[in-house]
Design an enzyme around this catalytic site. Structure first.
Site, PDB file in Angstrom:
ATOM      1  N   ASN A 192       0.860  -1.183   0.000  1.00 35.76           N
ATOM      2  CA  ASN A 192       0.000   0.000   0.000  1.00 35.76           C
ATOM      3  C   ASN A 192       0.900   1.238   0.000  1.00 35.76           C
ATOM      4  O   ASN A 192       2.129   1.137   0.057  1.00 35.76           O
ATOM      5  CB  ASN A 192      -0.989  -0.014   1.178  1.00 35.76           C
ATOM      6  N   ARG A 193       0.285   2.372  -0.068  1.00 35.08           N
ATOM      7  CA  ARG A 193       1.027   3.633  -0.215  1.00 35.08           C
ATOM      8  C   ARG A 193       2.001   3.859   0.938  1.00 35.08           C
ATOM      9  O   ARG A 193       3.174   4.205   0.722  1.00 35.08           O
ATOM     10  CB  ARG A 193       0.013   4.773  -0.295  1.00 35.08           C
ATOM     11  N   GLU A 195       3.313   1.639   3.017  1.00 39.46           N
ATOM     12  CA  GLU A 195       4.379   0.624   3.014  1.00 39.46           C
ATOM     13  C   GLU A 195       5.450   0.981   1.993  1.00 39.46           C
ATOM     14  O   GLU A 195       6.652   0.808   2.247  1.00 39.46           O
ATOM     15  CB  GLU A 195       3.780  -0.756   2.710  1.00 39.46           C
ATOM     16  N   ASP A 259      -5.876  -8.096   1.213  1.00 37.75           N
ATOM     17  CA  ASP A 259      -6.040  -9.535   0.978  1.00 37.75           C
ATOM     18  C   ASP A 259      -6.910  -9.776  -0.252  1.00 37.75           C
ATOM     19  O   ASP A 259      -6.624 -10.646  -1.076  1.00 37.75           O
ATOM     20  CB  ASP A 259      -6.695 -10.207   2.193  1.00 37.75           C
TER      21      ASP A 259
END
Length: 307
Positions: A192-193, A195, A259
């Site tokens: 994600n952004r 991370e 997920d």
């Protein structure tokens, strides 16, 4: 492509956890401390972590296997039952020295008030046994998903990627932490952004993001990098860049959305979709699941109706 999903075989490996939910009413503040008192009226158990990835893939109709580690406890047995109910072929290695990871969420008035985590890392011997099991199972799968929640279950992830790629199997990785060197050689990683920022630093514009993505792909030898960007949608950086705007709908709960994205992406790629089509469908699936409470799944019927 969804008509071919029933022929798809996925192998999901990673950290599994049992998500427990306590639902109740909040009508007063405790006299002991300034906190709400929740009168628990209903309890639920759901598959979490890599088990939720497997559940999402199975819900779309794919033939799904899961490989992970649990403790010799009630939570581990509950996971086994839930996986069996979801028609997931679960290879759960039992480590008697650990407790199965449990995330307990207390919900009042449809809002999460508190989360309590129980976890211990698995032992080296159990992880070695799981690696041997992985070598046997990898040949039977079309696509491999490595779902890293940073709980110790993917200590041998570099070796797993090497084994899978030696059999020409695409490998999708949901990363964790800031050491991404261990993911080198994967087909695609799906941070994600926040991370991604933790690893490559922040960016001021789309051009700078694209440059950082290109360098990361080169450093790790990735075919693609898929960045989920919350309200900005998601962007896939490969030989070409593909962007999908966020679905315009009310966001109820983002837990487990990653997920759903990686499971849908894997299913679509295994069914023969190209990158552009695969992320289009994954984006629609994410838009559906964030409208549900807690770790949830998208069914094949819901996805077909939304496409």
């Amino acid at each position: 492509m969804l008509d071919k999903v029933a022929e798809v075989r996925l192998l999901v490996v990673g950290d599994v956890m049992l998500d427990r939910y306590w639902f109740g009413e909040v009508s007063r503040i405790s006299p002991e401390a300034p906190v709400p008192v929740v009168k628990v009226e209903r309890q639920e158990e759901r598959l979490g972590g890599a088990a939720n990835v497997a559940r999402n893939a199975a819900s779309l109709g794919a033939i799904t296997a899961l490989l992970s580690v649990v403790g010799d406890d009630d939570a581990g047995r509950a996971l086994g039952r839930l996986l069996a109910d979801g028609q997931i072929d679960a290879g759960l290695h039992i480590d008697r020295d650990i407790d199965t990871i449990v995330k307990l969420r207390v919900i009042g008035r449809q809002q999460q008030l508190l989360r309590i985590d129980f976890e211990t890392p698995p032992s080296h011997e159990i992880l070695q046994a799981k690696l041997a099991d992985f070598e046997q199972r990898v040949t039977q799968a079309d696509v491999i998903i490595l779902s890293d929640y940073g709980k110790g279950g993917l200590t041998h992830i570099s070796e797993m990627i090497r084994i899978a790629r030696s059999h020409d199997k695409p490998v999708l990785v949901d990363p964790k932490g800031d050491d991404w060197g261990k993911y080198a050689g994967a087909t695609v990683i799906t941070p994600n952004r926040s991370e991604l920022k933790q690893v490559v630093g922040s960016w001021k514009n789309e051009e700078e993001l694209a440059a950082k993505a290109r360098k990361l792909r080169g450093d790790l030898g990735l075919e693609a990098l898929l960045v989920t960007r919350s309200e900005e949608g998601m962007t896939l950086f490969a030989d070409e860049t593909h962007h999908q705007a966020a679905q315009a709908r009310e966001v109820f709960d983002v837990s487990g959305a990653g997920d759903t994205v990686i499971a849908t992406l894997a299913v679509m790629l295994a069914a023969g979709a190209d990158w552009a089509e695969a992320i289009r469908v994954a984006n629609v699936a994410a838009g559906i699941v964030v409208g549900k409470l807690g770790t949830a799944v998208v069914t094949r019927e819901e996805l077909l109706a939304a496409l």
